[in-house]
Design a protein around this motif. Structure first.
Motif: not given
Length: 330
Positions: A141-146, A151-157, A301-302, A308-309
């Motif tokens: 639910i947290k992911k879907r709410l975010l 309106h953006r995906k958390v990115l790890v470079t 990465q995880e 960040k999430f």
């Protein structure tokens, strides 16, 4: 969330919960009001009892300050859960039992675990099956709410992963938790500075003059570049709406239209059996030795993704709480 880690830190100090019904401090009363909805002391004590009922040892006195601290932490978690539930209901965001069952079966399959072995592994990490299911539901639910609200995906470079590895390689473990995200749906990802370059790359890939993997290795400035744009196993439903819409508009194996993300342009492709991810197997790690960068990369990465999430989610919850009418009386 930060409170969850505190729960188990406090639980490590607890043995069992002794709460005589006649104790003055345990008389049922309202301890919080969230947008007109009540949380009673009975509700809090029930949640606390659920958390500690598996522990054994010396009894904790009802006037022990550690018990008060635990109650306050549980209450904060319940308030947060209530805010999440309210916002999810408003946005009609749900996660069904069938979805949770499916995710658990996927974890068991990928880790070659029976149901009993899976429950045993959860116990090693301090979780019951019910707690794990609740955690999975809340995380989903947290992911879907975010996705809906931010309106953006958390990115790890790759640079962030490499930097973390260099600073922490002496303390990294080659072992992986069974609780790690093991989901299906391989995703190819290319990020470039602008939409024009993305459109040119898409034309080259679609014409066959360049593969998606080669384009990612040569031009992408996003995660997974060295692996040909492969982000590994990602659930399509967990992508931000713009990315999900672009991906659903093309058949699996074909490149999406460019999507603007954080001022940059992104191309996506859903991997198929005929278009496997070009990702070399990580080298084996000898027992007791520090893992190599390639062996530790997915784990890092995880970890960074979760950090960040969680930060972004906490900011979102703080914003929800600032708009809510919350009165705490504990």
């Amino acid at each position: 969330m930060p409170q969850i880690a505190k729960f188990f830190g406090v639980l490590a100090l607890l043995a069992s919960l002794v709460a005589p019904a006649g104790a003055a401090e345990l008389v049922d009363r309202v301890v919080a009001v969230v947008n007109g909805n009540l949380i009673t002391l009975f509700d809090v004590n029930t949640r606390v009892a659920d958390m500690v009922k598996q522990t054994q040892g010396v009894a904790l006195r009802p006037d022990d300050p550690r018990l008060d601290d635990l109650r306050r932490q549980v209450l904060e978690s319940m308030i947060t859960d209530m805010l999440i539930e309210s916002e999810a209901n408003k946005l009609k965001v749900t996660v069904s039992d069938t979805e949770i069952d499916s995710q658990i079966e996927e974890i068991k399959k990928k880790n070659n675990l029976s149901q009993q072995q899976f429950v045993t592994e959860l116990a090693k990490e301090g979780l019951t099956l019910k707690q794990f299911r609740d955690k999975m539901r809340l995380d989903s639910i947290k992911k879907r709410l975010l996705g809906f609200m931010v309106h953006r995906k958390v990115l790890v470079t790759d640079d962030e992963i490499r930097d973390y590895y260099e600073k922490n390689k002496g303390s990294l473990s080659a072992a992986k938790s069974v609780l790690g995200p093991k989901v299906s749906g391989g995703l190819g990802f290319i990020m470039v500075p602008n939409k024009k370059q993305a459109e040119e790359l898409r034309d080259k890939i679609n014409s066959g003059s360049m593969s998606f993997a080669d384009a990612a290795k040569k031009f992408s400035i996003g995660p997974g570049r060295d692996q040909g744009g492969d982000l590994g196993d990602v659930q399509i439903k967990d992508l931000a709406p713009p990315l999900r819409s672009a991906l659903s508009a093309v058949p699996p194996g074909q490149v999406s239209e460019p999507v603007l993300l954080d001022g940059k342009a992104v191309l996506l492709v859903q991997r198929t059996a005929s278009a496997p991810a070009e990702k070399p197997a990580a080298p084996a790690v000898a027992a007791g030795s520090n893992p190599s960068y390639e062996a530790a990369k997915e784990q890092i990465q995880e970890l960074l993704y979760k950090q960040k999430f969680d930060k972004l989610f906490q900011e979102y919850i703080d914003n929800l709480r600032s708009k809510a009418v919350v009165e705490v009386k504990l």
